[in-house]
Design an enzyme around this catalytic site. Sequence first.
Site, PDB file in Angstrom:
ATOM      1  NE  ARG A 432       4.072   2.253  -0.045  1.00 18.57           N
ATOM      2  CZ  ARG A 432       4.052   2.098  -1.375  1.00 18.57           C
ATOM      3  NH1 ARG A 432       3.845   3.149  -2.139  1.00 18.57           N
ATOM      4  NH2 ARG A 432       4.252   0.918  -1.918  1.00 18.57           N
ATOM      5  NE  ARG A 462       5.484  -1.164  -8.345  1.00 14.59           N
ATOM      6  CZ  ARG A 462       5.347  -2.373  -8.868  1.00 14.59           C
ATOM      7  NH1 ARG A 462       4.476  -2.600  -9.805  1.00 14.59           N
ATOM      8  NH2 ARG A 462       6.122  -3.355  -8.464  1.00 14.59           N
ATOM      9  CG  HIS A 492      10.683  -1.928   1.808  1.00 12.26           C
ATOM     10  ND1 HIS A 492      10.396  -2.915   2.739  1.00 12.26           N
ATOM     11  CD2 HIS A 492       9.487  -1.424   1.427  1.00 12.26           C
ATOM     12  CE1 HIS A 492       9.093  -3.011   2.899  1.00 12.26           C
ATOM     13  NE2 HIS A 492       8.515  -2.119   2.123  1.00 12.26           N
ATOM     14  CG  HIS A 649       2.625  -2.888   7.166  1.00 16.05           C
ATOM     15  ND1 HIS A 649       3.685  -2.060   7.451  1.00 16.05           N
ATOM     16  CD2 HIS A 649       2.649  -3.081   5.822  1.00 16.05           C
ATOM     17  CE1 HIS A 649       4.327  -1.764   6.336  1.00 16.05           C
ATOM     18  NE2 HIS A 649       3.725  -2.369   5.335  1.00 16.05           N
TER      19      HIS A 649
END
Length: 754
Positions: A432, A462, A492, A649
């Site tokens: 992202r 997503r 990822h 995170h």
Amino acid sequence: MSEEDGSVPDGRPRLSLDGGVTDPVSVGQPTRTVSASDVDLTDSSLYLNRELSELAFHERVLHEAIDDRNPVLERVKFLSILTSNLDEFFMKRVGGLKQQIDAGVTELSPDGRTPNEQWRLVLDRARDLLDQQSACYHELVHPALADAGIHLVEYDELTEDAQVALRDYFEASVLPTLTPLTFDPTHPFPFISNLSLSLAVLTRERDDDSLKFSRVKVPGNRPRLVRVADHVEADAQGETSGEGTDEREGEQFVPLARVIEANLDLLFPNVEIVDTSLFRVTRNAEVRRNEEVAEGLIDTIEDVLRQRRFATVVRVEVEDSTPKRVCDLLVEQLSLSPEELFERDGPLDYTGLTPLLDLPRPDLALDNWRPQPHPRFAGLTADEPGELFAEIARKDVLVHHPYHSFTGTVGRFLEAASNDPHVLAIKAAIYRTAPDSEVIETLIEAAKNGIQVAVMVELKARFDEENNLRWVRRLEEEGIHVAYGTLGLKTHSKTALVVREESDGVRLYSHVATGNYHSQTAKLYTDLGLFTADPDVGHDLVRLFNYFTGHSRHDTYRKLLVAPTNLREEMTRLVRREAENARDGKPARIVAKLNALEDPEMIRELYKASMAGVEIDLVVRGICRLRPGIEGISENITISSVVGRFLEHSRIYYFENEGDPEYYLGSADWMVRNLDRRVEAVTPVEDPELRVELEAVLDALLSDNRKRWVMDSEGRYEQLRPGDAEAVEAHRVLMDRALAATHRAELLGDVDDD
């Protein structure tokens, strides 16, 4: 147990996976020796439900809005976050369950439930959570805003002059954007876009008793909150709630939907408006195509985006005053089950309150945090890019966002590489990134400077597919090598590699991180990154990037743990080693900080390690299937969750290793998808000083008695309270550490503004 010793105090309300408030349960049972062979570790009673566990996390988010120790605008922020979180939960998780039900899937989850049973439980729990959100707003946050002089009012609470002014605003600036869509024998039921806020309007024509339904979409490109002072003189705003207000205390805001609702006669002239009510639709995001038969991955993603727009509806929220005939019509036309209709005491969408967060009211918000320059990079100048690489070559660098500036660390690393004539190649894996990504622009600049640039952009990220598609096209236009992902897997990993020609040969500079190359989320999410010139890590990244752009997967890596190649195997080995050390009477401990613990096999390994006597502390932000505190099985395991001003995170893994601890950081959680279905990269952290930094992070989280929640064996969470002890808040502790490091660097004259 006392509050002072950091343990869970008796008698406080707890958030529960079973819903509501529960009584405390004793989980500290006496330890007894049980062999793993004596216990069926696949027993469903040993596992919590994934979906209910995620909703328990959302309950903890809601608590930040309920907690009056937080300033009121911080509470507004968490109301908005909860709406966004639940929207995504319904689109992904509830949508997935509904697909399984429609496909006739009856396979049981690890906790022993069918998809249908989970779907019904989830809808009930989510309904209760949404009711709690509404109660929090009406009973707590709305009055607190009013006390602070921020008045969220209904249209009919305004003075006549204010109503006239807003009618003029509506006619000039809002009315032209509206398109009423009527449902009748000559018009089909209108398409309702995902997450759009709509007005259901019932009208009656003269000399006709029949009612007609029309949908009016509240435009998303107009401010959702209308500031009355922008349209009317301050002295015409009048009183709001019983007492006169001065200029600041008279700040009034009206929801745009109410302005539209009050002036619908301009949109529906010459008919009787019988009733109006708001509703909101959520659609399934679990739309897939078979990659193996798709002509190309870009075509696949574009098709997914088109299908998602028209996907099955999984939830409709309506105001609790909505007429039954409107509810019945929505259920029928949107092919809903009655359970999927949520009647709410509005607002329906709390993200509409986010403009309040920009008000110049620092007295109502947390103190502003400015990410600090990293002491190791702070004194370096942009016109000497080689200095940065020399600093990394001298010693590994650990960065921690948002305590350290993203621009001043990751951004500076890529910028230095793009402007360094000695750099031969730059490679980056992007999952992202920001819509206006400086990272992408820097890579484009590098290509223009003659550097070979290769970028792995994950098109299947997503809700970022469209943004990533846009960047793919831009990168390809600039002649940059772009890989779109790997067949059957999501990439990822968060990695970058710089290849640099130096006097003694080619050297590799690596960045392995837990977070995305996203400058905006780096201000809100806690993430770690390691910069290193370790040739083993560099050669591992060369292999990984060759896999991205080629077609062959390497079976071995020197130091990196890579999924789906060796990550599961190595993590299992490390857990088992601690268990063996415990059985041999050696020091044995595991600390893992991660976003989710869901993989049943890893949970079984942790149960076995606990039964062997390993002390295990898990800091799990969200989903956690493992039950701690079960006598003879998991009483050596503690589960904590920290929810505060930043979103946790980062992933850190610590293994005691007989007193010679090993630390790892990277992109992978202990979930099936991370271990088996995604490309992940986890790196060891070997520098002793950087290990001390990671230890400080874990200590801060495990010492928190203000924002930390502790789970019991029933899956119930209780937030710690400091009581008479000094309050310890992990995020504040780490902010203070970053400020202290900056101050030390300033004293040495090493800090420049970034």
